[in-house]
Design a protein around this motif. Sequence first.
Motif, PDB file in Angstrom:
ATOM      1  N   ILE A  44      17.523  -5.133  10.155  1.00  0.00           N
ATOM      2  CA  ILE A  44      16.258  -4.420  10.383  1.00  0.00           C
ATOM      3  C   ILE A  44      15.850  -3.646   9.131  1.00  0.00           C
ATOM      4  N   ALA A  45      16.825  -2.938   8.537  1.00  0.00           N
ATOM      5  CA  ALA A  45      16.506  -2.131   7.355  1.00  0.00           C
ATOM      6  C   ALA A  45      15.982  -3.008   6.220  1.00  0.00           C
ATOM      7  N   THR A  46      16.538  -4.207   6.099  1.00  0.00           N
ATOM      8  CA  THR A  46      16.074  -5.120   5.053  1.00  0.00           C
ATOM      9  C   THR A  46      14.605  -5.467   5.251  1.00  0.00           C
ATOM     10  N   PHE A  47      14.256  -5.838   6.488  1.00  0.00           N
ATOM     11  CA  PHE A  47      12.859  -6.206   6.739  1.00  0.00           C
ATOM     12  C   PHE A  47      11.926  -5.011   6.571  1.00  0.00           C
ATOM     13  N   VAL A  48      12.415  -3.837   6.956  1.00  0.00           N
ATOM     14  CA  VAL A  48      11.571  -2.648   6.796  1.00  0.00           C
ATOM     15  C   VAL A  48      11.286  -2.399   5.320  1.00  0.00           C
ATOM     16  N   THR A  49      12.318  -2.563   4.475  1.00  0.00           N
ATOM     17  CA  THR A  49      12.098  -2.372   3.039  1.00  0.00           C
ATOM     18  C   THR A  49      11.058  -3.370   2.531  1.00  0.00           C
ATOM     19  N   CYS A  50      11.178  -4.640   2.984  1.00  0.00           N
ATOM     20  CA  CYS A  50      10.186  -5.656   2.586  1.00  0.00           C
ATOM     21  C   CYS A  50       8.785  -5.207   2.988  1.00  0.00           C
ATOM     22  N   ALA A  51       8.635  -4.777   4.248  1.00  0.00           N
ATOM     23  CA  ALA A  51       7.321  -4.363   4.734  1.00  0.00           C
ATOM     24  C   ALA A  51       6.786  -3.204   3.903  1.00  0.00           C
ATOM     25  N   ASP A  52       7.678  -2.264   3.582  1.00  0.00           N
ATOM     26  CA  ASP A  52       7.275  -1.085   2.824  1.00  0.00           C
ATOM     27  C   ASP A  52       6.763  -1.494   1.442  1.00  0.00           C
ATOM     28  N   TYR A  53       7.523  -2.356   0.749  1.00  0.00           N
ATOM     29  CA  TYR A  53       7.092  -2.793  -0.585  1.00  0.00           C
ATOM     30  C   TYR A  53       5.810  -3.600  -0.513  1.00  0.00           C
ATOM     31  N   PHE A  54       5.678  -4.424   0.541  1.00  0.00           N
ATOM     32  CA  PHE A  54       4.462  -5.225   0.682  1.00  0.00           C
ATOM     33  C   PHE A  54       3.243  -4.307   0.827  1.00  0.00           C
ATOM     34  N   LEU A  55       3.376  -3.303   1.688  1.00  0.00           N
ATOM     35  CA  LEU A  55       2.260  -2.366   1.880  1.00  0.00           C
ATOM     36  C   LEU A  55       1.936  -1.636   0.582  1.00  0.00           C
ATOM     37  N   LYS A  56       2.982  -1.186  -0.119  1.00  0.00           N
ATOM     38  CA  LYS A  56       2.753  -0.444  -1.354  1.00  0.00           C
ATOM     39  C   LYS A  56       2.073  -1.323  -2.391  1.00  0.00           C
ATOM     40  N   ASN A 107       0.146  -4.128  -1.809  1.00  0.00           N
ATOM     41  CA  ASN A 107      -1.172  -4.684  -1.484  1.00  0.00           C
ATOM     42  C   ASN A 107      -2.123  -3.720  -0.793  1.00  0.00           C
ATOM     43  N   PHE A 108      -1.612  -2.736  -0.105  1.00  0.00           N
ATOM     44  CA  PHE A 108      -2.489  -1.772   0.565  1.00  0.00           C
ATOM     45  C   PHE A 108      -2.054  -0.372   0.163  1.00  0.00           C
ATOM     46  N   TYR A 109      -2.257  -0.071  -1.108  1.00  0.00           N
ATOM     47  CA  TYR A 109      -1.693   1.142  -1.682  1.00  0.00           C
ATOM     48  C   TYR A 109      -2.159   2.412  -0.969  1.00  0.00           C
ATOM     49  N   THR A 110      -3.466   2.518  -0.706  1.00  0.00           N
ATOM     50  CA  THR A 110      -3.974   3.752  -0.099  1.00  0.00           C
ATOM     51  C   THR A 110      -3.405   3.960   1.297  1.00  0.00           C
ATOM     52  N   ILE A 111      -3.327   2.869   2.076  1.00  0.00           N
ATOM     53  CA  ILE A 111      -2.789   3.018   3.432  1.00  0.00           C
ATOM     54  C   ILE A 111      -1.328   3.433   3.368  1.00  0.00           C
ATOM     55  N   ASP A 127       0.972  -1.332 -11.196  1.00  0.00           N
ATOM     56  CA  ASP A 127      -0.449  -1.588 -11.448  1.00  0.00           C
ATOM     57  C   ASP A 127      -1.334  -0.679 -10.617  1.00  0.00           C
ATOM     58  N   ASN A 128      -0.991  -0.612  -9.311  1.00  0.00           N
ATOM     59  CA  ASN A 128      -1.780   0.224  -8.407  1.00  0.00           C
ATOM     60  C   ASN A 128      -1.805   1.663  -8.883  1.00  0.00           C
ATOM     61  N   GLN A 129      -0.613   2.160  -9.284  1.00  0.00           N
ATOM     62  CA  GLN A 129      -0.548   3.554  -9.714  1.00  0.00           C
ATOM     63  C   GLN A 129      -1.391   3.764 -10.963  1.00  0.00           C
ATOM     64  N   LYS A 130      -1.341   2.772 -11.866  1.00  0.00           N
ATOM     65  CA  LYS A 130      -2.081   2.918 -13.103  1.00  0.00           C
ATOM     66  C   LYS A 130      -3.587   2.903 -12.837  1.00  0.00           C
ATOM     67  N   SER A 131      -4.016   1.956 -11.976  1.00  0.00           N
ATOM     68  CA  SER A 131      -5.461   1.855 -11.760  1.00  0.00           C
ATOM     69  C   SER A 131      -5.967   3.072 -10.999  1.00  0.00           C
ATOM     70  N   GLU A 132      -5.089   3.642 -10.136  1.00  0.00           N
ATOM     71  CA  GLU A 132      -5.484   4.854  -9.423  1.00  0.00           C
ATOM     72  C   GLU A 132      -5.740   5.987 -10.422  1.00  0.00           C
ATOM     73  N   MET A 133      -4.847   6.091 -11.443  1.00  0.00           N
ATOM     74  CA  MET A 133      -4.998   7.137 -12.445  1.00  0.00           C
ATOM     75  C   MET A 133      -6.254   6.925 -13.275  1.00  0.00           C
TER      76      MET A 133
END
Lengths: 193, 185, 209
Positions: free
Chosen positions: C81-93, C95-99, B35-41
Amino acid sequence: MINLTLIFIAAAITHNFVLTYFLGICPFIGVSKRIEQAVGMGLATTFVMTLAACVTWVIYHFILIRFGLPFLQYVSFIIVIASLVQIVEMFIRKTSPALYRALGIYLPLITTNCAILGLVLFMVLREYTFLEGVVFGVGAGCGFTLALVIMAGIREELECCDIPKPLQGAGITLIIAGILALSFMGFGGLISR
Amino acid sequence: MRKTIQMISVLTIVGLVSGAVLVFTYKYANPLILDNQKSEMEEAIFKIFPKADTYDKDIIEDNVVFRVKEKSGKLLGYAFLAQGNGYQGVIKMMAGIEPDLETLVGIEILESQETPGLGQEITEEEFKAQFKGLTTSPEITYVKNKSPERPNEIQAVTGATVSSSAVVSILNEKIKAIKEKLKEQ
Amino acid sequence: MDSLKCASCGKELCKGLWRENPIFFQVLGMCPTLAVTTKALFGFSMGMATTFVLISSSLVISCIRKLIPPQVRIATFTVIIATFVTCADYFLKANFYTISKELGPYVPLIVVNCIILGRQEAFVSKHGVAKSLLDALGMGIGFSAVLVLLGSIRELFGFGTIFYYKILGEGFENWVIMALPAGAFITLGFLVGLFNWINIRLRQRRNSA
């Protein structure tokens, strides 16, 4: 061929892993007191980096992508790196005791060296082919060794200097690294695309 | 022997649990990321074509082209994705071109990992605005440290010639491909 | 007895903030510290992501530490640790896409952040759940604080802003070097020096008193 040369030069000099991406700073600060140490650490890292690039490329493209498992990337990469380091250590101990004496103590430290995982992540992110990945690995390793050896050389000289007490150790090392990073920026024009 | 079994079982259980956790995270996050990628585009398309109302996505042999239309249904132009290597990493951008395929409407940088403070200036309005109304034939070129004189020139960011020239050459390559493909149709 | 317990808990929490600060004192976790602190906000996000991974892996590992055979200790820790890092990474992607785009590959690199594995080895594997959580929280806050400080200094001189608020006036010419790698190294070097200097002064005062 030109492409491969460019990747090598970029990874080793203009985009040096330590000085522009800040990868592998821990050994850079920790194991850079003697030149022999630095050479040993650098060679061991280069070796593991090249191997890691090969193995993870195969795993990423033939397992993770094929079966649609991108979320297992980080877990599988770190497991591959850790076991690779272990296997290399055992192999060297069996086949060449002399080499083991020289590199052995540095090997366990490499697992938590962010330069290796960083290398693998960058390789995947930039969608390198297998050959490009290998050259990238060798280049990054050479760059790491270069930075480490230069640093060790400077630090050996520093021992005779009168450094203000609060800056001794990590402080002065970081500041020198900053100056090195500045001078490496001079190579920036080496590649114009 | 007991030790070996314990070792193997602990590792297997940890592995399985971690795998399960990751599957759930992925199932939750992946739709949101798409969704994010789409809305960014979309945002980029509407920023390039402020009058745009709808767009159709079209894929012509690896080239993603969006036909952007006004409310009345009139074709405003084509938007397309272009990406390639910059100084430090991949640069990904959206560009818009008029229906005659000769004049650029504008560009938006979607992704770039250039040096902060230097190369990253390519994401600034000042640099991007130069592409508005640029002619695409002959190819776009760049000049250094002086104002552009010809209608196909832009001025490179000071201290970041490599990043600027990367943007130009990524664009040129893609425009050429798009022109060929669209004219064939 | 209770007050004694509280005091020791407070100690576990506070030592990460200053005395055993992961960056200044232990000089660990350098690569995210230097790489993402071009702006204060990125430093803050990285600090939060690392704190999350640190706390959750400490929680899990302190719960199951007695079940893990010592030979496969490190491997198990790394997987968790790697599991939690993956979770954090997906969460950021998600909900906070630009960051997350700005932080790029440095989020997955939390896996090899020596602070996290180091804490599990040195502290969590020897202590109970409560103490481990406090330790992780303290270390996480200490780490984030330094990241925000370094990020603020670099953003102030490199872009004239802090957290995107304009601080320095129009006449200020941005010091591009602060945004570059060299600026990161030099600023952190002087900050470490400052930390040591204050500690030396404190010790002298205590000795003379």
